[in-house]
Design a protein around this motif. Sequence first.
Motif, PDB file in Angstrom:
ATOM      1  N   LYS A  66      -4.774  -0.525  14.560  1.00  0.00           N
ATOM      2  CA  LYS A  66      -6.230  -0.584  14.715  1.00  0.00           C
ATOM      3  C   LYS A  66      -6.731  -1.957  14.295  1.00  0.00           C
ATOM      4  N   SER A  98      -2.550  -2.705   4.662  1.00  0.00           N
ATOM      5  CA  SER A  98      -3.088  -1.346   4.665  1.00  0.00           C
ATOM      6  C   SER A  98      -2.738  -0.646   5.983  1.00  0.00           C
ATOM      7  N   ARG A  99      -2.837  -1.425   7.097  1.00  0.00           N
ATOM      8  CA  ARG A  99      -2.486  -0.846   8.394  1.00  0.00           C
ATOM      9  C   ARG A  99      -0.992  -0.494   8.457  1.00  0.00           C
ATOM     10  N   VAL A 158      -4.399  -8.395   3.374  1.00  0.00           N
ATOM     11  CA  VAL A 158      -4.587  -7.084   2.739  1.00  0.00           C
ATOM     12  C   VAL A 158      -4.841  -6.034   3.827  1.00  0.00           C
ATOM     13  N   ASN A 159      -5.721  -6.385   4.766  1.00  0.00           N
ATOM     14  CA  ASN A 159      -6.053  -5.407   5.816  1.00  0.00           C
ATOM     15  C   ASN A 159      -4.778  -4.988   6.551  1.00  0.00           C
ATOM     16  N   MET A 214      -2.520   0.604  -4.540  1.00  0.00           N
ATOM     17  CA  MET A 214      -2.339  -0.759  -4.013  1.00  0.00           C
ATOM     18  C   MET A 214      -1.745  -1.656  -5.111  1.00  0.00           C
ATOM     19  N   LYS A 274      -5.810  -4.659  15.305  1.00  0.00           N
ATOM     20  CA  LYS A 274      -4.821  -5.751  15.393  1.00  0.00           C
ATOM     21  C   LYS A 274      -4.126  -5.765  16.758  1.00  0.00           C
ATOM     22  N   GLU A 328      -5.170  -1.453  -7.684  1.00  0.00           N
ATOM     23  CA  GLU A 328      -6.152  -0.358  -7.799  1.00  0.00           C
ATOM     24  C   GLU A 328      -5.600   0.886  -7.133  1.00  0.00           C
ATOM     25  N   VAL A 354      -7.338   3.880  -4.601  1.00  0.00           N
ATOM     26  CA  VAL A 354      -8.557   4.353  -3.921  1.00  0.00           C
ATOM     27  C   VAL A 354      -8.171   5.643  -3.209  1.00  0.00           C
ATOM     28  N   LEU A 372      -8.357  -8.341  -4.268  1.00  0.00           N
ATOM     29  CA  LEU A 372      -7.732  -9.294  -3.332  1.00  0.00           C
ATOM     30  C   LEU A 372      -8.530  -9.253  -2.041  1.00  0.00           C
ATOM     31  N   PHE A 383       0.867  -1.189   0.000  1.00  0.00           N
ATOM     32  CA  PHE A 383       0.000   0.000   0.000  1.00  0.00           C
ATOM     33  C   PHE A 383       0.901   1.235   0.000  1.00  0.00           C
TER      34      PHE A 383
HETATM   35  N1  LIG Z   1      -7.612  -0.057  -1.189  1.00  0.00           N
HETATM   36  C1  LIG Z   1      -8.003  -1.156  -0.489  1.00  0.00           C
HETATM   37  N2  LIG Z   1      -8.025  -1.104   0.835  1.00  0.00           N
HETATM   38  C2  LIG Z   1      -8.432  -2.223   1.539  1.00  0.00           C
HETATM   39  C3  LIG Z   1      -8.807  -3.413   0.878  1.00  0.00           C
HETATM   40  N3  LIG Z   1      -9.126  -4.317   1.788  1.00  0.00           N
HETATM   41  C4  LIG Z   1      -8.963  -3.719   3.006  1.00  0.00           C
HETATM   42  N4  LIG Z   1      -8.547  -2.456   2.871  1.00  0.00           N
HETATM   43  C5  LIG Z   1      -8.266  -1.490   3.930  1.00  0.00           C
HETATM   44  O1  LIG Z   1      -7.572  -2.139   4.933  1.00  0.00           O
HETATM   45  C6  LIG Z   1      -7.938  -1.469   6.222  1.00  0.00           C
HETATM   46  C7  LIG Z   1      -8.287  -2.530   7.247  1.00  0.00           C
HETATM   47  O2  LIG Z   1      -9.459  -3.180   6.832  1.00  0.00           O
HETATM   48  P1  LIG Z   1     -10.427  -3.747   7.962  1.00  0.00           P
HETATM   49  O3  LIG Z   1      -9.595  -4.464   8.948  1.00  0.00           O
HETATM   50  O4  LIG Z   1     -11.535  -4.445   7.256  1.00  0.00           O
HETATM   51  O5  LIG Z   1     -10.929  -2.366   8.648  1.00  0.00           O
HETATM   52  P2  LIG Z   1     -12.340  -1.673   8.502  1.00  0.00           P
HETATM   53  O6  LIG Z   1     -12.912  -1.601   9.801  1.00  0.00           O
HETATM   54  O7  LIG Z   1     -13.109  -2.272   7.366  1.00  0.00           O
HETATM   55  O8  LIG Z   1     -11.952  -0.216   7.922  1.00  0.00           O
HETATM   56  P3  LIG Z   1     -11.351   0.939   8.859  1.00  0.00           P
HETATM   57  O9  LIG Z   1     -12.426   1.985   8.873  1.00  0.00           O
HETATM   58  O10 LIG Z   1     -10.135   1.476   8.122  1.00  0.00           O
HETATM   59  O11 LIG Z   1     -11.003   0.298  10.120  1.00  0.00           O
HETATM   60  C8  LIG Z   1      -9.097  -0.571   5.890  1.00  0.00           C
HETATM   61  O12 LIG Z   1      -8.616   0.784   5.871  1.00  0.00           O
HETATM   62  C9  LIG Z   1      -9.553  -0.952   4.480  1.00  0.00           C
HETATM   63  O13 LIG Z   1      -9.966   0.196   3.784  1.00  0.00           O
HETATM   64  C10 LIG Z   1      -8.778  -3.403  -0.563  1.00  0.00           C
HETATM   65  O14 LIG Z   1      -9.092  -4.379  -1.257  1.00  0.00           O
HETATM   66  N5  LIG Z   1      -8.383  -2.249  -1.194  1.00  0.00           N
END
Ligand SMILES: Nc1nc2c(ncn2[C@@H]2O[C@H](COP(=O)(O)OP(=O)(O)OP(=O)(O)O)[C@@H](O)[C@H]2O)c(=O)[nH]1
Length: 669
Positions: A653, A616-617, A612-613, A547, A655, A540, A542, A607, A496
Amino acid sequence: MYGMLYESVQHYIQEEYGMETWKKICQIVDCKHNTFKTHQIYPDKLMPDIAAALSACTGESFDFCMNFFGRCFVRFFSNFGYDKMIRSTGRYFCDFLQSIDNIHLQMRFTYPKMKSPSMQLTNMDDNGAVILYRSGRTGMSKYLIGQMTEVAKEFYGLEMTAYVIESQNDICGGTAGPIKLTEGPLTVVVKYRLDFDNRDYMAKRVNIVAHPTQLKMPSVDLNVFLELFPFTFVLNHDMKITLAGEKIIETWILHNPGVNPKTFIGTHVMDVFKCRRPKDTKIDWNTILQMRTVLFEMELIRTGHNRDAYDAALNMDYENFDEMSLNEAQTMALAKADEFEKEQEKEQEEAAATKHDEIDPATGQRRPSVGLRSILLKGQMFYIKDVDSLIFLCSPLIENLDELHSIGLYLNDLNPHGLSRELVMAGWQHCSKLEMMFEKEEQRSDELEKSLELADSWKRQGDELLYSMIPRPIAERMRMGQEHVCQSFEEVSVIFIEVMNIYDSGSTNVQEAMQAVNTLNKVFSALDEEIISPFVYKVETVGMVYMAVSGAPDINPLHAQHACDLALRVIKKVKSHNLPDVAIRVGINSGPVVAGVVGLKVPRYCLFGDTVNTASRMESSCDPWKIQLSNYTALKVRDVGYKVEARGFVKVKGKGDMETYWLLEGPEE
Ligand SMILES: Nc1nc2c(ncn2[C@@H]2O[C@H](COP(=O)(O)OP(=O)(O)OP(=O)(O)O)[C@@H](O)[C@H]2O)c(=O)[nH]1
Ligand code: HEM
């Protein structure tokens, strides 16, 4: 050679050996043509080259392939309606064999630059015939066998076998090219024995000779012939011209203004004519006697303008020149000489201006000569017993009015009962109609080529757009109609990248928003340039987040290294852009994911999974200009020389506390 022959080859190779074989042959011979244009000329060597390539692809012999091409041509030209012409040549196969030359001659308007072979029947009997083939092309002798075999079978229901009795220069040609032992074009001469049931034809000949009631008629004075055929001439045993029609003499004077008119009679025929067809024929009494069924084409030699010789012919005394004392013939001749002199000078200037190679490299064909054309006489040599002479009963072969003019003749010069006038007028109409048709056809095929190129470029753009949304391997599978289902990957590395301080989402200032879009576009474009498929794939963007993934859709055991390499490259690259206030931060995590295409309108490759999550963190909890790796990813790359530094435990967050690392450098280069 005209494209029509290549069209027939392409058509039947695709039909009988398949498109893949044809594509392979095109690759081998480096042929770039999607299609061949019937009336366009292509290099001769392409035919033997394609035969050699087909032979390599199928294991058939070269001769078999050339024979196959000859049969294809006969089957193919029937689609153009030429089969009617073949059937109308005569009741018997031998009639056809005697007309092949004439068939090609009829094609002169449709294929003006044709260099067709000459064929003459030198012998026939109940079991077949002997045919002599001459050509300026090498490699076509087996092609002709295929053609004759197919014509005998298709049009005369005859089983025919042919073999070569003797030949000269009959080599396969092609890219290797003919082996030239002497300078100048190579002439291929092949004598074939054709075995087929020829009894009907032979029986017919006997009947005709035996039955007609031959009324005893008084003999006709030869001069009557010369009036009826004013371009005719008579030859004695030494092949010297003993008599000639007035028009051929007049034309000869016209084309040889400096030569004494009286020298035409008594000259050896080959001193005033070139024998254009059949090629390379020995012009002596016995040879010509054997060739009475053959169509000859004799071209009048032009010595061009020569003023001094001309004056001698006029026995002019320029010292005491008195214009009034000239007789009518001398005045006319003088006027003609001036006219020619001006025309010659103009032509020499034109020729110098448009000086180009004699042979057109693209087609290997001789370019048309510039300037006055000589006259071509087409006819047959008949032996007249009463005068023990050969008479060349002929008519001028003039294709259209332009050519008539360029020879210096008028319609009135052509004998009214002959077909020359019709030929000229038909040729002229035919030509103008054909020229229009050719132009239309050329336009259509150019439009077709352009639309093919346009379709190709649209396809390429469409593909690029598609590959920007879906990885190429997935897109190819979907294009083959495979339903794309989700795929799970044991281990990939997800990257990310966020672009920071680019825009205050609370701002309502349009200017700032547009500035932000431009800057973001610059940064994302820089990141796109660093995506090296198939090691890393852009998934992608966003908002401000970009990503990417390594290890999907192409499985890649070095995914962690490739992800880190990408991160290091993008930090360096974006820094080098020195965009004011802008910064980026990168997060990477490795682990299992599920990937698949979702959506119909704008299908996206997505994905899914905790990997992935977490990645992103790693990014959202990273400092500007830094690369934060999850513990798992850091341990993987540290073992292969990447410099990482423990960041300690970070509250992440969703985790809790996670041990993470900074990525400092790649392995020593
Ligand atoms: N761009 C993108 N971001 C993703 C994808 N999958 C997960 N994320 C990001 O990964 C972070 C963690 O995802 P989650 O653990 O599901 O958290 P969440 O509660 O859905 O989202 P938050 O509001 O950020 O906590 C989030 O900011 C999501 O936006 C994806 O396929 N694409
Ligand atoms: C009736 C329709 C025919 C048409 C329209 C036709 C037309 C042509 C054309 C356009 C060429 C290429 C010449 C060039 O590009 O310089 C050619 C060549 C040739 N033709 Fe025909 N032809 C016909 C019938 C035949 C037949 C019936 C035979 C023999 C049985 C024959 C024997 C050949 C051969 C051997 C060549 C190869 C060129 C060479 O050997 O120099 N043709 N013909």
